[in-house]
Design an enzyme around this catalytic site. Structure first.
Site, PDB file in Angstrom:
ATOM      1  N   GLY A  16       7.686  22.559  -6.997  1.00  0.00           N
ATOM      2  CA  GLY A  16       7.938  22.378  -5.561  1.00  0.00           C
ATOM      3  C   GLY A  16       8.544  23.639  -4.975  1.00  0.00           C
ATOM      4  O   GLY A  16       9.445  24.225  -5.569  1.00  0.00           O
ATOM      5  N   THR A 131      14.982  25.110  -7.579  1.00  0.00           N
ATOM      6  CA  THR A 131      14.580  23.724  -7.335  1.00  0.00           C
ATOM      7  C   THR A 131      15.572  23.060  -6.392  1.00  0.00           C
ATOM      8  O   THR A 131      16.786  23.179  -6.609  1.00  0.00           O
ATOM      9  CB  THR A 131      14.489  22.891  -8.638  1.00  0.00           C
ATOM     10  OG1 THR A 131      14.493  21.489  -8.290  1.00  0.00           O
ATOM     11  CG2 THR A 131      15.625  23.125  -9.612  1.00  0.00           C
ATOM     12  N   ASP A 133      16.122  20.111  -6.371  1.00  0.00           N
ATOM     13  CA  ASP A 133      16.730  18.999  -7.122  1.00  0.00           C
ATOM     14  C   ASP A 133      18.030  19.427  -7.826  1.00  0.00           C
ATOM     15  O   ASP A 133      18.853  18.581  -8.172  1.00  0.00           O
ATOM     16  CB  ASP A 133      15.746  18.465  -8.176  1.00  0.00           C
ATOM     17  CG  ASP A 133      14.416  18.039  -7.571  1.00  0.00           C
ATOM     18  OD1 ASP A 133      14.373  17.820  -6.343  1.00  0.00           O
ATOM     19  OD2 ASP A 133      13.427  17.940  -8.313  1.00  0.00           O
ATOM     20  N   THR A 277      10.665  18.063   5.127  1.00  0.00           N
ATOM     21  CA  THR A 277      11.582  18.811   6.016  1.00  0.00           C
ATOM     22  C   THR A 277      12.731  19.402   5.199  1.00  0.00           C
ATOM     23  O   THR A 277      13.292  20.428   5.561  1.00  0.00           O
ATOM     24  CB  THR A 277      12.187  17.906   7.114  1.00  0.00           C
ATOM     25  OG1 THR A 277      12.777  16.784   6.476  1.00  0.00           O
ATOM     26  CG2 THR A 277      11.156  17.437   8.110  1.00  0.00           C
TER      27      THR A 277
END
Ligand code: F6P
Length: 349
Positions: A16, A131, A133, A277
């Site tokens: 991502g 990341t 995350d 977003t």
């Protein structure tokens, strides 16, 4: 590079995307160029390496890409270990391009592959944590995390005034896959009423009771931050789509949570799924700074002939860690940190 014989490097960005990658690319290209290294950019992560799709990067090309979102060289979730003959093709590309070192920027998937290429194929690799995350081990932060938190906070503030005016309960879903860091940090900053993260399964009864108590006590609106990977006690996971890497595609569980809460309270909680977003836009200053710091670490590792390492930041200091250690498992939120966030919000319990 005189000492280590490194003349050609390539940068690859996988998984991502997030904000701050372009700042890293720019700084890394400038610093490597100063060491006499010519730099290539691999298009779309391991896919470009398999197909031999690389582009030139130099300090003029990367001039001006700082402070932009995404990655100028593209990304993908291609897993070369799941495609027959792909690793052999990667080796061929590396030989054809005469690459001495590969700089891999990404999260657990990208760096997990990088580590295998380093250990099994003896390719010289340096890893860079990126990341939203923030779930890599051995680094306090990864590129993109702080910008994502900032995006969540900004977006949520935009609609909380409406939630207050209409006396609504807002369930806001954020990303993070199996880790709750994005949700945790955002909930603390926003002073959310409640936090739901994958590390601790949620009890719908308890959340519903809390909402009723809160409203009876006079607070007629609420903010509930839900991490996309949260588990509901006693329920099976409902998402079953798989992405190209092989992970379950998450997103949308909050609609189900809202239905369950509505069954208990009849309050029709509103759901906002923030989605992409969170990942985009101009990087916040910390991410832009961190990216440049990581680029410096990469350049130093090249000069020192230090491979198989990931540049990291621990207690605000740049360090090197083994990529193998960074990807040994997914980093998770501790019970202590979860309870801290809850203690700041859950005041009507
Ligand atoms: O790993 C980063 C991440 O944004 C996760 O938080 C999220 O679950 C996933 O990527 C979404 O992936 P995609 O971009 O493939 O939809």
């Amino acid at each position: 590079m005189a000492g280590t014989g490194i003349k050609r490097a390539a940068i690859l960005t996988g998984g991502g995307d997030s904000s701050g990658i372009n700042d890293f690319i720019r700084a890394a290209v400038i610093l490597m160029e100063k060491q006499g290294i010519s730099v290539r950019g691999v298009k779309n992560s391991y896919r470009g390496l398999i197909n031999g799709e690389l582009i030139d990067l130099n300090s003029r090309i990367v001039d001006g890409i700082q402070n932009t979102g995404g990655t100028i060289i593209g990304t993908s979730r291609t897993n070369c270990y799941k495609i027959e003959g792909a690793v052999e093709k990667i080796i061929k590309t590396i030989e054809a391009e005469k690459l001495d070192v590969l700089i891999c920027v990404g999260g657990n998937d990208t760096l997990g592959i990088a580590n295998r290429l380093y250990e099994e194929e003896k390719i010289k690799i340096i890893g860079v944590p990126q990341t939203i995350d923030n779930d890599l081990m051995e680094t306090d932060y990864s590129i993109g995390f702080h910008t994502a938190v900032e995006n969540i906070v900004k977006c949520t503030n935009m609609f909380m005034s409406s939630a207050m005016s209409h006396e609504r309960e807002m369930l806001v879903e954020v990303m993070g896959r199996d880790s709750g860091f994005l949700a945790l940090n955002s909930a603390i900053v926003l002073g959310a009423d409640y936090l739901m993260i994958p590390e601790f399964a949620i009890d719908i009864e308890k959340i519903s009771d809390y909402i009723v108590k809160k409203r009876n006590a006079g607070k007629k609106y609420g903010l509930f931050i839900v991490a996309e990977g949260v588990q509901i006690q006693g329920a099976k996971q409902i998402q079953d789509d798989i992405d190209t890497f092989g992970h379950k595609k998450l997103g949308g569980i909050t609609y189900h949570i809202a239905e369950l809460v509505n069954e208990k309270t009849n309050l029709k909680p509103n759901v906002v799924v923030l989605g992409y977003t969170q990942r985009g836009g101009r990087p916040c200053p910390y991410d832009a700074y961190l990216s440049s710091l990581f680029a410096k670490g990469v350049a130093e590792n090249i000069a020192d002939g230090n491979f198989g390492k990931m540049v990291a930041v621990v207690n605000q200091k740049p360090v090197n860690v083994r990529i193998a250690d960074a990807v040994r498992e997914i980093r998770l939120v501790s019970k202590e940190d979860y309870e801290f966030a809850l203690s700041l919000g859950n005041i009507y319990a």
